[in-house]
Enzyme design. Structure first.
Site, short mmCIF file in Angstrom:
data_model
loop_
_atom_site.label_atom_id
_atom_site.label_comp_id
_atom_site.label_asym_id
_atom_site.label_seq_id
_atom_site.Cartn_x
_atom_site.Cartn_y
_atom_site.Cartn_z
N THR A 131 6.19 71.36 -39.26
CA THR A 131 6.12 72.70 -39.86
C THR A 131 7.29 73.53 -39.32
O THR A 131 7.35 73.82 -38.12
CB THR A 131 4.78 73.37 -39.48
OG1 THR A 131 3.75 72.39 -39.55
CG2 THR A 131 4.45 74.51 -40.42
N ASP B 101 -2.41 64.58 -34.56
CA ASP B 101 -1.79 63.92 -35.73
C ASP B 101 -0.83 62.80 -35.35
O ASP B 101 -0.71 61.81 -36.05
CB ASP B 101 -0.98 64.93 -36.55
CG ASP B 101 -1.86 65.98 -37.17
OD1 ASP B 101 -3.06 65.72 -37.33
OD2 ASP B 101 -1.34 67.07 -37.49
N HIS B 102 -0.12 63.01 -34.22
CA HIS B 102 0.92 62.04 -33.87
C HIS B 102 0.35 60.67 -33.53
O HIS B 102 1.04 59.67 -33.64
CB HIS B 102 1.76 62.59 -32.71
CG HIS B 102 2.30 63.95 -33.02
ND1 HIS B 102 3.35 64.14 -33.88
CD2 HIS B 102 1.87 65.19 -32.65
CE1 HIS B 102 3.56 65.45 -34.02
NE2 HIS B 102 2.69 66.09 -33.28
N ARG C 218 0.88 62.09 -44.60
CA ARG C 218 1.79 61.25 -43.81
C ARG C 218 1.25 60.86 -42.43
O ARG C 218 1.68 59.92 -41.84
CB ARG C 218 3.16 61.91 -43.67
CG ARG C 218 3.17 63.14 -42.81
CD ARG C 218 4.58 63.52 -42.47
NE ARG C 218 5.19 64.28 -43.55
CZ ARG C 218 6.14 65.20 -43.33
NH1 ARG C 218 6.58 65.41 -42.12
NH2 ARG C 218 6.64 65.87 -44.33
N HIS D 268 3.42 75.68 -31.35
CA HIS D 268 4.62 74.98 -31.81
C HIS D 268 5.68 74.91 -30.72
O HIS D 268 6.08 75.92 -30.18
CB HIS D 268 5.24 75.61 -33.08
CG HIS D 268 5.78 74.55 -33.99
ND1 HIS D 268 6.98 73.93 -33.79
CD2 HIS D 268 5.23 73.97 -35.08
CE1 HIS D 268 7.15 73.02 -34.72
NE2 HIS D 268 6.10 73.02 -35.52
N HIS E 108 -3.67 68.32 -38.96
CA HIS E 108 -3.00 68.85 -40.15
C HIS E 108 -3.08 67.79 -41.25
O HIS E 108 -2.38 66.79 -41.21
CB HIS E 108 -1.53 69.15 -39.79
CG HIS E 108 -0.76 69.76 -40.91
ND1 HIS E 108 0.55 70.17 -40.77
CD2 HIS E 108 -1.10 70.04 -42.20
CE1 HIS E 108 0.96 70.67 -41.91
NE2 HIS E 108 0.00 70.58 -42.80
N ASN F 114 -3.22 68.91 -30.94
CA ASN F 114 -2.96 68.35 -32.26
C ASN F 114 -2.76 66.84 -32.12
O ASN F 114 -1.79 66.39 -31.51
CB ASN F 114 -1.71 69.03 -32.82
CG ASN F 114 -1.41 68.58 -34.22
OD1 ASN F 114 -1.58 67.42 -34.52
ND2 ASN F 114 -0.96 69.48 -35.06
N GLY G 37 0.97 69.86 -29.77
CA GLY G 37 0.86 68.53 -30.35
C GLY G 37 1.87 67.53 -29.83
O GLY G 37 1.57 66.72 -28.95
N ARG H 210 -1.94 66.78 -44.27
CA ARG H 210 -0.83 67.14 -45.16
C ARG H 210 -1.10 66.66 -46.58
O ARG H 210 -1.79 65.66 -46.79
CB ARG H 210 0.47 66.51 -44.65
CG ARG H 210 1.09 67.27 -43.51
CD ARG H 210 2.46 66.72 -43.21
NE ARG H 210 3.16 67.57 -42.29
CZ ARG H 210 4.07 68.47 -42.64
NH1 ARG H 210 4.42 68.61 -43.90
NH2 ARG H 210 4.65 69.21 -41.73
N ARG I 91 2.18 50.80 -38.11
CA ARG I 91 1.83 49.39 -38.15
C ARG I 91 0.92 49.06 -39.34
O ARG I 91 0.38 47.96 -39.44
CB ARG I 91 1.13 48.98 -36.85
CG ARG I 91 2.09 48.56 -35.76
CD ARG I 91 2.66 47.19 -36.11
NE ARG I 91 3.84 46.87 -35.35
CZ ARG I 91 3.91 45.90 -34.44
NH1 ARG I 91 2.86 45.19 -34.17
NH2 ARG I 91 5.03 45.66 -33.83
N GLU J 193 -1.76 82.72 -35.89
CA GLU J 193 -1.14 81.85 -34.89
C GLU J 193 0.35 82.15 -34.91
O GLU J 193 1.02 81.95 -35.93
CB GLU J 193 -1.42 80.37 -35.19
CG GLU J 193 -0.77 79.47 -34.14
CD GLU J 193 -1.06 77.98 -34.35
OE1 GLU J 193 -2.12 77.63 -34.92
OE2 GLU J 193 -0.21 77.17 -33.92
N GLU K 27 -5.54 72.41 -40.08
CA GLU K 27 -4.32 73.04 -40.59
C GLU K 27 -4.11 72.52 -42.00
O GLU K 27 -4.17 71.30 -42.23
CB GLU K 27 -3.12 72.62 -39.74
CG GLU K 27 -3.11 73.17 -38.34
CD GLU K 27 -1.91 72.72 -37.54
OE1 GLU K 27 -1.75 73.19 -36.42
OE2 GLU K 27 -1.15 71.85 -38.03
N1 PXP Z 1 0.54 74.90 -34.67
C1 PXP Z 1 0.83 74.63 -35.96
C2 PXP Z 1 0.35 75.58 -37.00
C3 PXP Z 1 1.52 73.46 -36.33
O1 PXP Z 1 1.79 73.21 -37.61
C4 PXP Z 1 1.91 72.57 -35.30
C5 PXP Z 1 2.61 71.29 -35.67
O2 PXP Z 1 1.78 70.44 -36.33
C6 PXP Z 1 1.56 72.88 -33.98
C7 PXP Z 1 0.91 74.07 -33.69
C8 PXP Z 1 1.92 71.98 -32.84
O3 PXP Z 1 3.30 71.97 -32.69
P1 PXP Z 1 3.96 70.92 -31.71
O4 PXP Z 1 3.67 69.56 -32.26
O5 PXP Z 1 5.41 71.28 -31.72
O6 PXP Z 1 3.32 71.13 -30.37
#
Ligand code: PXP
Length: 235
Positions: A101, A8-9, A49, A189, A43, A6, A211, A45, A17, A152, A70
Site C-alpha cells: 500500500t 499476509d507475508h 496475491r 506502515h 489485507h 499483519n 507487517g 486484496r 510454493r 490509521e 484491511e
Molecule cells: N497498515 C496498513 C493499512 C497497511 O496496508 C500495511 C501494509 O499491508 C501495514 C499497516 C503494515 O505495513 P508494513 O508491512 O510496512 O509494516
C-alpha cells in the site's frame, strides 16, 4: 499501545510454493496469541496475491485474536466483510501494480454509496471502521465527516534513511489533530524496532500495525535455530 501484526507475508511465502492450506497462517496466529498480540491484521486484496478468502475464514474460526480486515471499498469486499464480521475494518487504497500500500486513501474519491452501506453495517455490528490516511488534516476532517471512528496514520515516511524533524512534526500534528477530533488514532506502515522511537505522541496512539518487518526480522531471529536443528538431523 496495542500491537497489530499483519501476517499476509506468511501467505506470500506459502503461495510461492503453490501450497494453499491455511495451516501456516493459523500457526502464525497461535504464535501471535502466545505473545499477546492484540490484533491480527490481514489485507484481502482484490487480486488475492497473499491472503485468500479461505485463510480469512480459517483465521476467524481458529483464532481468538480480533481481526482487522484491511480492504478496498468494493461491493465484493463489503459482502465478504458482512460474512466474516471482523472486529475492525480498515479501508485502504489498492493499485494492482504496487508492491505494498503506497499511500493513504483519498476519502474524497471513494464511493459514498458504498461507504454508507459499510458504515451502516459496521454500526449495526459494532465493528470499528478505520481509514488508512496520509498524515494530513483534510483527510482527518473527511474521516470525521463520513463517520469513521478511527484513522490509521500512514507512517511510511519513517522508513526514510534520514528521519527529518519535518517528517516527525507532520505525523505528530496529524496524530494530535485526529485525537482532538475524537477519532481513535492508529498508525502503521514501515515501522521497525528502530523507527518506533521517532513516533510522536505515542500516548495518543491506540494501536500500531506492523507487517513486513516482523516477518523479515523473524527469519534472522530464528535462522540460527533452524540451521542447528537441521545440522543435527543431517549428521
Ligand atoms: N497498515 C496498513 C493499512 C497497511 O496496508 C500495511 C501494509 O499491508 C501495514 C499497516 C503494515 O505495513 P508494513 O508491512 O510496512 O509494516
Amino acid at each position: 499501545m496495542k500491537l497489530g501484526v499483519n501476517i499476509d507475508h506468511i501467505a506470500t511465502i506459502r503461495n510461492a510454493r503453490g501450497y494453499n492450506d491455511s495451516n501456516s497462517l493459523i500457526r502464525a496466529a497461535n504464535i501471535c496469541a502466545k505473545n499477546k498480540v492484540n490484533i491480527l491484521t490481514v489485507h484481502l486484496r482484490e487480486d488475492r496475491r497473499h491472503i485468500k478468502d479461505k485463510d480469512l475464514i480459517a483465521l476467524k474460526k481458529n483464532s481468538k485474536i480480533p481481526i482487522n480486515l484491511e480492504m478496498a471499498l468494493t461491493k465484493e469486499m463489503i459482502n465478504i466483510a458482512k460474512k466474516i464480521k471482523p472486529s475492525y475494518i480498515c479501508l485502504v487504497p489498492e493499485k494492482r501494480k504496487e508492491i505494498t500500500t503506497e499511500g493513504g486513501i483519498d476519502i474524497n474519491k471513494i464511493s459514498k454509496n458504498l461507504l454508507k452501506s459499510l458504515t451502516q453495517f459496521c454500526t449495526k455490528q459494532n465493528i470499528s471502521l478505520s481509514a488508512f490516511i496520509d498524515p494530513n488534516k483534510e483527510q482527518i476532517l473527511l474521516a470525521k465527516k463520513y463517520k469513521f471512528d478511527t484513522v490509521e496514520i500512514h507512517t511510511g515516511s519513517l522508513e526514510n534513511k534520514i528521519i527529518s524533524k519535518k517528517i516527525i512534526l507532520k505525523i505528530s500534528k496529524a496524530v494530535h489533530f485526529a485525537y482532538s477530533q475524537n477519532l481513535i488514532v492508529n498508525a502503521g506502515h514501515g515501522l521497525n524496532f528502530n523507527n518506533i522511537q521517532y513516533l510522536p505522541n505515542k500516548n495518543l496512539i491506540n494501536a500500531l500495525h506492523i507487517g513486513h518487518f516482523v516477518i523479515f526480522e523473524s527469519i534472522f531471529e530464528s535462522f540460527d535455530k533452524v540451521l542447528k536443528k537441521l545440522k543435527k538431523i543431517t549428521q
